[in-house]
Design an enzyme around this catalytic site. Structure first.
Site: not given
Ligand code: PBG
Length: 346
Positions: A218, A228, A271, A297, A336
């Site tokens: 990630k 967010r 991710k 997202s 999504y």
């Molecule tokens: C938080 C989490 C995030 C996403 C999934 N779980 C955001 C982050 O790490 O700040 C992001 C998913 C997305 O952007 O669609 N643990």
């Protein structure tokens, strides 16, 4: 002398051209593209509805679909709307869902205690969903950020994100989710050692059948912006670079993958997806667990924005994007686009 070598060279060149010409005449890759049926027959990758995992944002506020401006067509759903949305998705053939809670600011604290509170709507909604649709696969998010007054995935002290002190909190959250009926837990926090810690906590309580889909690679990405916004979960100070991975790094993904596999993960996730297709490919080649990709997202928002302007064709670009993630090596895709994609596949 110069004149002579000019002639010699041009004869040589002609020879090469003649050879390639001759080769071009026998090998014509276009023959395998001449009709839709042949193109389909030789297609190396196919996207199916079974590949799709549908992320849903949930809110405690009943009967109030709240729109998220940076995520067109995605809403925060109350329980009834959530049940309806899952039913619609099931009719399209989608059977795997991941839930993310939008938690009221007043319920957040430093220790994310609401994440395992017995009246937590994230746990209640899961129970209701599994009761209404026992056939679905329900996945959770394990991280402190939606419940944390600091907006970080781990416990914050003097501006630092504490690793080992975060693990017991993640374990409590995981146990509560397993009890509520989540089939797959998704640790997205990037604390070291959390997969093993959570696995042990689950096994000790008898939840040996609950799976872990680890957010293995990630990255500290700017593509999470709209997510967010959806959860109002942006860090209150600092950024996530001391725990999420540096976008410059590839070998780091292999280190994380090795650890997660050894600690008992059932799936490895990469991710975001699009800017990290090379990482998806790398993990698919070098590891043996199923690979999932999170088409995040920001990737969704970009395509919507361009389509709204009339600059890109929404359906085609969406399908090409998802296919490319599959081609890179993803076995499943959190996206999504799930509903729109499933509708086209149908
Ligand atoms: C938080 C989490 C995030 C996403 C999934 N779980 C955001 C982050 O790490 O700040 C992001 C998913 C997305 O952007 O669609 N643990």
């Amino acid at each position: 002398m110069i004149f002579q070598s000019f002639y010699a060279n041009s004869f040589y060149l002609f020879g090469i051209l003649a050879q390639t010409n001759c080769k071009m005449n026998t090998n014509r890759p276009r023959r395998n593209r001449k009709s839709a049926a042949i193109r389909d027959m030789v297609a190396e990758t196919a996207l199916t509805v079974n590949d799709l995992i549908y992320p849903l944002f949930i809110t405690e506020k009943e009967n109030e679909q709240t729109a998220i401006p940076s995520l067109p067509n995605i809403c925060r759903l109350g329980k009834n709307d959530l049940l309806r949305e899952v039913e619609t998705a099931l009719q399209l053939g989608i059977h795997t869902f991941v839930l993310f809670p939008a938690v009221e600011e007043s319920k957040k604290d430093r220790f994310a205690t609401y994440s395992y509170a017995s009246d937590n709507f994230y746990l209640n909604y899961a129970r209701s969903l599994k009761e209404a649709f026992p056939q679905i696969v329900l996945m959770s998010d394990v991280a402190m950020d939606p419940y944390s007054s600091d907006g970080h995935d781990g416990l914050v002290e003097n501006g630092e994100i504490l690793n080992d002190q975060t693990l017991p909190i993640l374990a409590k959250m995981s146990l509560a989710q397993a009890q509520a009926g989540y089939d797959i837990l998704g640790p997205s926090d990037m604390m070291d050692g959390r997969v093993g810690y959570i696995r042990q906590a689950l096994d000790k309580e008898g939840y040996t059948d609950v799976s872990i889909m680890s957010y293995t690679a990630k990255y500290a990405s700017a593509f999470y912006g709209p997510f967010r916004d959806a959860l109002e979960s942006a860090p209150k100070s600092g950024d996530k670079k001391t725990y999420q991975m540096n976008p410059a790094n590839k070998r780091d993904a292999l280190i994380e993958a090795e650890l997660d596999a050894a600690e008992g993960a059932d799936f490895l996730m990469v991710k975001p997806a699009l800017a990290y297709l090379d990482i998806i490919h790398l993990l698919k080649e070098k590891t043996n667990l199923p690979i999932t990709a999170y088409n995040v997202s920001g990737e969704y928002a970009m395509i919507h924005a361009a389509a709204q302007k009339g600059w890109l064709d929404y359906d085609s670009v969406m399908m090409e994007t998802l296919l490319s993630i599959k081609r890179a090596g993803a076995d499943a895709i959190l996206t999504y686009f799930a509903k729109d994609c499933a509708a086209i596949l149908k």
